[in-house]
Design a protein around this motif. Structure first.
Motif, PDB file in Angstrom:
ATOM      1  N   ASP A 152       0.757  -1.249   0.303  1.00  0.00           N
ATOM      2  CA  ASP A 152      -0.055   0.144   0.055  1.00  0.00           C
ATOM      3  C   ASP A 152       0.972   1.380   0.005  1.00  0.00           C
ATOM      4  OD1 ASP A 152       1.013   0.053   2.613  1.00  0.00           O
ATOM      5  OD2 ASP A 152      -1.144   0.217   3.635  1.00  0.00           O
ATOM      6  N   ARG A 174       1.142  -2.995   4.292  1.00  0.00           N
ATOM      7  CA  ARG A 174       0.686  -4.276   3.908  1.00  0.00           C
ATOM      8  C   ARG A 174       1.552  -4.625   2.788  1.00  0.00           C
ATOM      9  NH1 ARG A 174      -5.763  -3.610   5.151  1.00  0.00           N
ATOM     10  NH2 ARG A 174      -5.553  -3.314   7.385  1.00  0.00           N
ATOM     11  N   THR A 199       2.850  -7.490   7.311  1.00  0.00           N
ATOM     12  CA  THR A 199       2.080  -6.386   7.833  1.00  0.00           C
ATOM     13  C   THR A 199       2.347  -5.483   9.164  1.00  0.00           C
ATOM     14  OG1 THR A 199      -0.342  -5.747   8.040  1.00  0.00           O
ATOM     15  CG2 THR A 199       0.448  -7.858   9.010  1.00  0.00           C
ATOM     16  N   LEU A 209      -4.188  -4.175  11.153  1.00  0.00           N
ATOM     17  CA  LEU A 209      -4.823  -5.579  10.531  1.00  0.00           C
ATOM     18  C   LEU A 209      -5.859  -6.017  11.315  1.00  0.00           C
ATOM     19  CD1 LEU A 209      -3.920  -7.652   8.231  1.00  0.00           C
ATOM     20  CD2 LEU A 209      -3.110  -9.276  10.158  1.00  0.00           C
ATOM     21  N   ASP A 210      -7.054  -6.143  10.727  1.00  0.00           N
ATOM     22  CA  ASP A 210      -8.246  -6.750  11.228  1.00  0.00           C
ATOM     23  C   ASP A 210      -8.192  -8.244  11.076  1.00  0.00           C
ATOM     24  OD1 ASP A 210     -11.017  -6.840  12.387  1.00  0.00           O
ATOM     25  OD2 ASP A 210     -11.724  -6.681  10.324  1.00  0.00           O
ATOM     26  N   ARG A 211      -7.974  -8.726   9.909  1.00  0.00           N
ATOM     27  CA  ARG A 211      -7.883 -10.125   9.613  1.00  0.00           C
ATOM     28  C   ARG A 211      -6.936 -10.447   8.743  1.00  0.00           C
ATOM     29  NH1 ARG A 211     -11.982 -12.695  11.260  1.00  0.00           N
ATOM     30  NH2 ARG A 211     -12.019 -14.631   9.962  1.00  0.00           N
ATOM     31  N   SER A 266      -6.721 -11.942   5.777  1.00  0.00           N
ATOM     32  CA  SER A 266      -7.182 -11.840   4.496  1.00  0.00           C
ATOM     33  C   SER A 266      -7.376 -10.407   4.065  1.00  0.00           C
ATOM     34  CB  SER A 266      -8.809 -12.511   4.414  1.00  0.00           C
ATOM     35  OG  SER A 266      -9.537 -11.923   5.171  1.00  0.00           O
ATOM     36  N   ASP A 267      -7.275  -9.399   4.866  1.00  0.00           N
ATOM     37  CA  ASP A 267      -7.019  -8.034   4.505  1.00  0.00           C
ATOM     38  C   ASP A 267      -5.949  -8.001   3.505  1.00  0.00           C
ATOM     39  OD1 ASP A 267      -9.191  -7.360   6.034  1.00  0.00           O
ATOM     40  OD2 ASP A 267      -7.833  -6.482   7.881  1.00  0.00           O
ATOM     41  N   GLU A 284      -5.733  -7.738  -0.790  1.00  0.00           N
ATOM     42  CA  GLU A 284      -5.813  -6.570  -1.649  1.00  0.00           C
ATOM     43  C   GLU A 284      -4.441  -6.204  -2.013  1.00  0.00           C
ATOM     44  OE1 GLU A 284      -5.390  -2.782   1.768  1.00  0.00           O
ATOM     45  OE2 GLU A 284      -7.550  -3.334   0.968  1.00  0.00           O
ATOM     46  N   ASP A 296      -7.389 -16.912   8.284  1.00  0.00           N
ATOM     47  CA  ASP A 296      -8.378 -16.148   8.915  1.00  0.00           C
ATOM     48  C   ASP A 296      -9.044 -17.102   9.919  1.00  0.00           C
ATOM     49  OD1 ASP A 296      -8.385 -13.840   7.466  1.00  0.00           O
ATOM     50  OD2 ASP A 296     -10.248 -14.269   6.320  1.00  0.00           O
TER      51      ASP A 296
END
Length: 270
Positions: A156, A161, A179, A184-186, A188-189, A192, A216
């Protein structure tokens, strides 16, 4: 005698977006896993391919590599001549800038080619040919050396990430997910930021989709470890993930918010 025409660089101009420290996670990983090869090399040349509108990533790469390999040299390569001209004032011992593209316009065979956020704009069908061309320019394996390393991936805008593929002269070796854990939330974020070879394959039936699904699930199962901090939750999730997926690194890298798996495990299906 007629003067020889200049060879046109191979590739297309990128957007050129760049920021200081954008590639720090990738650089730290390179220094950790490839620093020994660079230290032992007779001519430890690293290429920052497509560094963009400003030379920050090449300047930073030199500093980070020299912490692991004091004789390392960096050559920033850009297909846009104006970007090369703008970078020239930053040249110093060990750092130079050249006009070029995928042909890699330097003599010899580099020990490292870093191509970050370069193939994002290309069609998926073009990736294999670009990889093959760049791997052919790497220093060959021989003796105790595995040869040069190509690191190609995406991150990004501020470097929170990353996902990248590491390739040797023989082809793809590993995929690394990295990351800043607090963002990070999960797991799988990170989808992207999959590199071009994988981003369109994050669909049911493809290995990378199954990997992120299982990651996840391991993250959810590791929720009790969140009371010790997000780092401990990540480490536990990666440890559990390794029961079903060929994780190649250790907790020393996991603590950095990384996990590396073999390319063969995530390679797109036919």
């Amino acid at each position: 005698m007629k003067a020889r025409a200049a060879t046109r660089p191979v590739g297309t101009v990128t957007r050129g977006t760049t920021n200081p420290n954008r590639l720090r996670r990738m650089d730290r990983w390179i220094a950790a896993v490839h620093g020994g090869e660079l230290r032992r090399a007779e001519d430890p040349v690293a290429i920052d391919l497509g560094y963009g509108a400003a030379p920050w990533t090449a300047v930073e790469l030199l500093g980070r590599l020299r912490a692991a390999a004091p004789r390392a040299r960096v050559v920033g390569v850009e297909i846009e001549p104006e970007r090369v001209a703008a970078a020239r004032p930053y040249e110093r011992d060990g750092l130079a800038f050249r006009h070029g593209g995928f042909e890699i316009p330097v003599p010899g065979r580099p020990m490292l080619i870093r191509a970050a956020n370069v193939l994002r704009q290309y069609d998926e069908a073009a990736v294999a040919a670009v990889w093959e061309r760049l791997c052919a320019r790497l220093a060959p394996a021989g003796g105790a050396s595995r040869g040069g390393l190509l690191v190609e991936g995406t991150c990004d805008e501020i470097g929170r990430r990353h996902v990248w593929v590491a390739l040797g002269p023989e082809g793809p070796r590993t995929v690394t997910f990295a990351t800043r854990l607090g963002s990070l939330d999960r797991p799988s974020d990170l989808a992207e930021r999959l590199p071009k070879a994988l981003i369109h394959r994050n669909v049911p039936g493809e290995p990378v989709h199954a990997f992120l699904r299982d990651f996840d699930r391991a993250w959810d199962a590791a929720a009790p470890y969140a009371s010790y901090g997000v780092r401990q939750r990540w480490i536990r999730a990666v440890r559990d993930l390794g029961a079903d997926w060929p994780v190649t690194d250790s907790a020393a890298r996991w603590r950095q918010g990384e996990v590396t798996v073999t390319w063969a495990a995530l390679a797109p299906g036919t």
